[in-house]
Design an enzyme around this catalytic site. Structure first.
Site, PDB file in Angstrom:
ATOM      1  CG  HIS A  24      -1.925  -1.008   1.331  1.00 57.30           C
ATOM      2  ND1 HIS A  24      -2.050  -1.829   2.429  1.00 57.30           N
ATOM      3  CD2 HIS A  24      -2.898  -1.395   0.469  1.00 57.30           C
ATOM      4  CE1 HIS A  24      -3.051  -2.666   2.247  1.00 57.30           C
ATOM      5  NE2 HIS A  24      -3.583  -2.434   1.049  1.00 57.30           N
TER       6      HIS A  24
ATOM      7  CE  LYS B  14     -13.223  -7.678   4.671  1.00 57.03           C
ATOM      8  NZ  LYS B  14     -12.520  -7.288   3.451  1.00 57.03           N
TER       9      LYS B  14
ATOM     10  NE  ARG C 145      -2.635  -7.804  -4.538  1.00 61.59           N
ATOM     11  CZ  ARG C 145      -3.445  -8.188  -3.581  1.00 61.59           C
ATOM     12  NH1 ARG C 145      -2.996  -8.334  -2.366  1.00 61.59           N
ATOM     13  NH2 ARG C 145      -4.711  -8.446  -3.826  1.00 61.59           N
TER      14      ARG C 145
ATOM     15  CB  SER D  41      -4.365  -6.563   4.422  1.00 70.49           C
ATOM     16  OG  SER D  41      -3.948  -5.277   4.049  1.00 70.49           O
TER      17      SER D  41
END
Length: 160
Positions: free
Chosen positions: A16, A40, A89, A127
């Site tokens: 990030h 969440k 990514r 993460s």
């Protein structure tokens, strides 16, 4: 030019930060918009994620940490920002991100999504991986800044 870099950042990783730092060099203002998704359950609260982000980007005066809930397009419109940045990514990221970019464009025809390819050294990093390694007491120092590493270890030990 002002851009929004949205995400959950639970926790913020070197991947990030790579995107944030590169954006800070290219754009006049970067709004790191932390998603407040009440449905969440994350490891860190919204406030904790924002504070960790503020700490790790404190040397970038053109980076602002903010939060939003609901539709990203509504938030972008409120901020009078027509450009968002998303990190990629792998090819699998592109499929999802392209779909989201098209939906966002349908909802707010002024919005443009710029894709920034992650640095090769962070292409594997997420993460979720950081949290999993940390849960098993693995070394996460190569994945996150020291302040994030300490906060995550403290969280997983049951601390505040």
């Amino acid at each position: 030019m002002k851009v929004i870099y949205p995400g959950s950042f639970d926790p913020v990783t070197f991947g990030h930060l790579d995107i944030i730092e590169r954006c800070a060099k290219k754009f006049d203002k970067v709004i790191v918009a932390v998603l407040n998704n009440s449905s969440k359950k994350g490891v860190f609260t919204l406030g904790e994620r924002m504070e960790l982000l503020r700490e790790v980007v404190k040397d970038y005066p053109n980076v602002e940490i903010d939060t939003f809930s609901g539709l990203l397009t509504e938030y972008a419109n409120e901020k009078e920002c027509t450009t968002m940045v998303r990190g990629l990514r792998a090819v699998s990221d592109f499929e999802y991100e392209m779909q989201m970019a098209l939906v966002n464009r349908k909802l707010y025809d002024e919005i443009e999504t710029l894709f920034m390819v992650s640095s090769g050294k962070y292409a594997y990093l997420s993460s979720s991986i950081v949290k999993e390694v940390a849960m098993f007491n693995g070394d996460i120092s190569c994945f996150v800044p020291k302040v994030v590493e300490e906060a995550l270890k403290n969280k997983l030990k049951g601390g505040q």
